[in-house]
Design an enzyme around this catalytic site. Structure first.
Site, PDB file in Angstrom:
ATOM      1  N   HIS A 114      -8.749   5.561  -1.674  1.00 36.89           N
ATOM      2  CA  HIS A 114      -8.244   6.349  -2.798  1.00 36.89           C
ATOM      3  C   HIS A 114      -9.091   6.037  -4.032  1.00 36.89           C
ATOM      4  O   HIS A 114      -9.340   4.863  -4.325  1.00 36.89           O
ATOM      5  CB  HIS A 114      -6.789   5.965  -3.114  1.00 36.89           C
ATOM      6  CG  HIS A 114      -5.772   6.874  -2.504  1.00 36.89           C
ATOM      7  ND1 HIS A 114      -4.765   6.431  -1.686  1.00 36.89           N
ATOM      8  CD2 HIS A 114      -5.592   8.230  -2.627  1.00 36.89           C
ATOM      9  CE1 HIS A 114      -4.008   7.467  -1.319  1.00 36.89           C
ATOM     10  NE2 HIS A 114      -4.479   8.562  -1.882  1.00 36.89           N
ATOM     11  N   GLU A 149      -7.462   1.358   1.470  1.00 35.17           N
ATOM     12  CA  GLU A 149      -6.139   1.458   2.097  1.00 35.17           C
ATOM     13  C   GLU A 149      -6.126   0.730   3.431  1.00 35.17           C
ATOM     14  O   GLU A 149      -6.964   0.949   4.287  1.00 35.17           O
ATOM     15  CB  GLU A 149      -5.760   2.939   2.287  1.00 35.17           C
ATOM     16  CG  GLU A 149      -5.696   3.734   0.997  1.00 35.17           C
ATOM     17  CD  GLU A 149      -4.582   3.259   0.047  1.00 35.17           C
ATOM     18  OE1 GLU A 149      -3.755   2.424   0.461  1.00 35.17           O
ATOM     19  OE2 GLU A 149      -4.563   3.736  -1.100  1.00 35.17           O
ATOM     20  N   CYS A 167      -2.778  12.393   2.050  1.00 35.70           N
ATOM     21  CA  CYS A 167      -3.795  11.364   2.308  1.00 35.70           C
ATOM     22  C   CYS A 167      -3.342  10.426   3.408  1.00 35.70           C
ATOM     23  O   CYS A 167      -4.102  10.088   4.317  1.00 35.70           O
ATOM     24  CB  CYS A 167      -4.107  10.581   1.031  1.00 35.70           C
ATOM     25  SG  CYS A 167      -5.024  11.562  -0.170  1.00 35.70           S
TER      26      CYS A 167
END
Ligand code: PCA
Length: 221
Positions: A179, A92, A155
């Protein structure tokens, strides 16, 4: 002998009615490999992994992680979570200052159109060496993707909170979020072992002091 580098790695508890969260499987295997001195980076540096399992709760997950950052003064922080329905390890790049939850969190909170930090910037970037890690993970034959959004659920809340804490406290600690797919599903083309190796390579790359690679990898759409 120099003191070991501490790497704080977090996983999440199960949520949304599931009975496990595969991010915990990755954290367990990573911790085991670290204890056996098997991490890539351990060929060069003494590294200790400090594992942390966080509740899927807006605010509280971030608070527990920032407390761990303050307690351990780690060399690196990486948080893990599940992205069900995906087929690659997702590195991410961005944490958004946004809470918008399609389902309630594990404490029953369901914020919509709310900021993570009212005074914070709209978005903060991961400070891990994501492109360098992406190249090494892909070269190891593990499905991996750079992702432009960790969503707007817990998250993302955790990623944004960690980055905001580190920047406002002026700490020089690289931090980011990964993730993982539903690794226990037979349809998922990534195993827990592969996801753990991806994390191992991300740790090795992110402990380097150099800037990240400048390879153009951004999506066209
Ligand atoms: N995944 C959720 C929250 C906890 C987890 O493992 C998310 O992507 O926000």
């Amino acid at each position: 002998m120099p003191a070991p580098h501490t790497v704080v790695v977090s996983a999440f508890e199960p949520f949304g009615g599931a009975d496990h969260n595969p991010s915990q499987d990755v954290l367990d295997l990573l911790t085991q490999r670290a204890e056996q001195g098997e991490l890539t980076v351990q060929a060069e540096h003494d590294v200790v992994v400090t594992p942390l399992t966080l509740p899927v709760e807006f605010g509280r997950a971030g608070k527990l992680l920032t407390e761990a950052i303050n307690r351990h003064s780690p060399a690196l922080v990486i948080a893990l979570g599940l992205a069900a329905g995906t087929e690659a390890v997702r590195l991410e790049r961005v944490g958004l200052n946004l809470r918008d939850a399609r389902i309630p969190d594990n404490a029953g909170a369901q914020p919509a159109e709310a900021p993570v930090a009212p005074q914070g910037p709209p978005a903060l970037f991961s400070t891990l060496r994501l492109k360098a890690a992406h190249a090494r993970i892909a070269a190891a034959g593990i499905p991996v993707a750079l992702s432009l959004s960790a969503g707007s659920y817990v998250c993302n809340d955790l990623l944004y909170t960690a980055l905001h804490h580190i920047s406002t406290q002026n700490l020089k600690i690289p931090a980011g979020f990964v993730h993982v797919p539903d690794l226990r599903s037979p349809e998922t083309p990534v195993s827990t072992e592969q996801a753990t190796t991806a994390l191992d390579l991300l740790i090795a790359e992110s402990l380097k002091k150099d800037d990240d690679d400048a390879t153009p990898l951004g999506p066209l759409h």
